[in-house]
Scaffold this active site. Structure first.
Site, PDB file in Angstrom:
ATOM      1  CG  HIS A 121     -11.828   4.447 109.714  1.00 29.55           C
ATOM      2  ND1 HIS A 121     -12.116   3.924 108.480  1.00 29.55           N
ATOM      3  CD2 HIS A 121     -10.914   3.597 110.262  1.00 29.55           C
ATOM      4  CE1 HIS A 121     -11.404   2.814 108.296  1.00 29.55           C
ATOM      5  NE2 HIS A 121     -10.658   2.603 109.355  1.00 29.55           N
ATOM      6  CD  GLU A 122      -8.053   4.751 112.646  1.00 34.30           C
ATOM      7  OE1 GLU A 122      -7.911   3.700 113.282  1.00 34.30           O
ATOM      8  OE2 GLU A 122      -7.828   4.829 111.420  1.00 34.30           O
ATOM      9  N   GLY A 142      -4.221   6.499 110.453  1.00 33.94           N
ATOM     10  CA  GLY A 142      -4.700   6.187 111.795  1.00 33.94           C
ATOM     11  C   GLY A 142      -4.544   4.712 112.073  1.00 33.94           C
ATOM     12  CB  CYS A 188      -9.581  -0.324 107.081  1.00 27.00           C
ATOM     13  SG  CYS A 188      -9.251  -0.859 108.768  1.00 27.00           S
ATOM     14  CG  LEU A 189      -3.400   0.657 107.819  1.00 28.32           C
ATOM     15  CD1 LEU A 189      -2.384   1.075 108.873  1.00 28.32           C
ATOM     16  CD2 LEU A 189      -2.776   0.696 106.436  1.00 28.32           C
ATOM     17  CG  HIS A 202     -10.776   0.082 113.981  1.00 31.50           C
ATOM     18  ND1 HIS A 202     -10.971  -1.104 113.312  1.00 31.50           N
ATOM     19  CD2 HIS A 202     -10.284   0.943 113.052  1.00 31.50           C
ATOM     20  CE1 HIS A 202     -10.611  -0.971 112.045  1.00 31.50           C
ATOM     21  NE2 HIS A 202     -10.192   0.275 111.857  1.00 31.50           N
ATOM     22  CD  GLN A 218      -6.815  -0.805 112.537  1.00 29.87           C
ATOM     23  OE1 GLN A 218      -6.696   0.340 112.953  1.00 29.87           O
ATOM     24  NE2 GLN A 218      -6.835  -1.092 111.251  1.00 29.87           N
TER      25      GLN A 218
HETATM   26 NI    NI Z   1      -9.445   1.011 110.028  1.00 31.98          NI
END
Ligand code: NI
Length: 184
Positions: A140-141, A45, A98-99, A144, A50
């Protein structure tokens, strides 16, 4: 085009993201770029903040899981202006990463079932009840988009344990297999 992924410490990751309308500039291309950036970084995701954009847009791909879970075959979806309406079900503990936080993996407790509304790429409205792994990834997404990250859900003790890694990210010492944009 692969975009740099914004690292922990970037103010955009702490902003409340804004809803968008169909006339958002170059939206189709942007969605394509966000997908490409996520695939390149082996993520499941990626949220627009991000890649530096404070807008309510998320992409999710679960195709990598389709060998075990056939329902995720070719699952590549865009969520525009999503909102979680309700959380329900059991609290489940699962490790997340997480990226924007490479090298950090911690267990996070989340509800197993959520009711969500969102728009697809064509701005058609959807409302769905989602369970299990997809509910986890969505929570999670979508966090953000409210300026939250998974480390906000871990205990102060665990947070202390990852402090060194967080500081390294703040210092621009991200070790990731993809291009990142750190504060320094
Ligand atoms: Ni993340």
């Amino acid at each position: 085009m692969i975009l740099p992924i914004y690292a922990y410490g970037q103010p955009v990751l702490r902003q409340e993201a804004k809803d968008i309308t169909p006339d958002y500039p170059n939206l189709k291309e942007l969605i394509q770029n966000i997908f490409e950036t996520m695939y390149n970084a082996d993520g499941v995701g990626l949220a627009a903040p991000q890649v530096g954009l404070p807008i309510r847009l998320v992409v999710i791909t679960l195709d990598v899981l389709s060998e075990e879970k056939p329902e995720f075959k070719d699952f590549n979806k865009v969520y525009i202006n999503p909102r979680i309406l309700e959380t329900d079900g059991e609290e489940v503990l699962m490790e997340e990463g997480c990226l924007s936080l490479p090298g950090i993996h911690e267990s996070v407790k989340r509800k197993d079932r959520i009711r969500v509304k969102y728009m697809d790429e064509e701005f058609n409205e959807h409302e769905e009840v989602v369970e299990g792994y997809l509910a986890r990834v969505m929570q999670h997404e979508f966090d953000h988009l409210d300026g939250k990250m998974f480390i906000d859900h871990i205990s102060p003790l665990r947070k202390q344990m990852v402090k060194g890694k967080l500081n390294a990210l703040l210092q621009g010492k991200a070790r990731a297999g993809y291009r990142m944009k750190c504060v320094k």
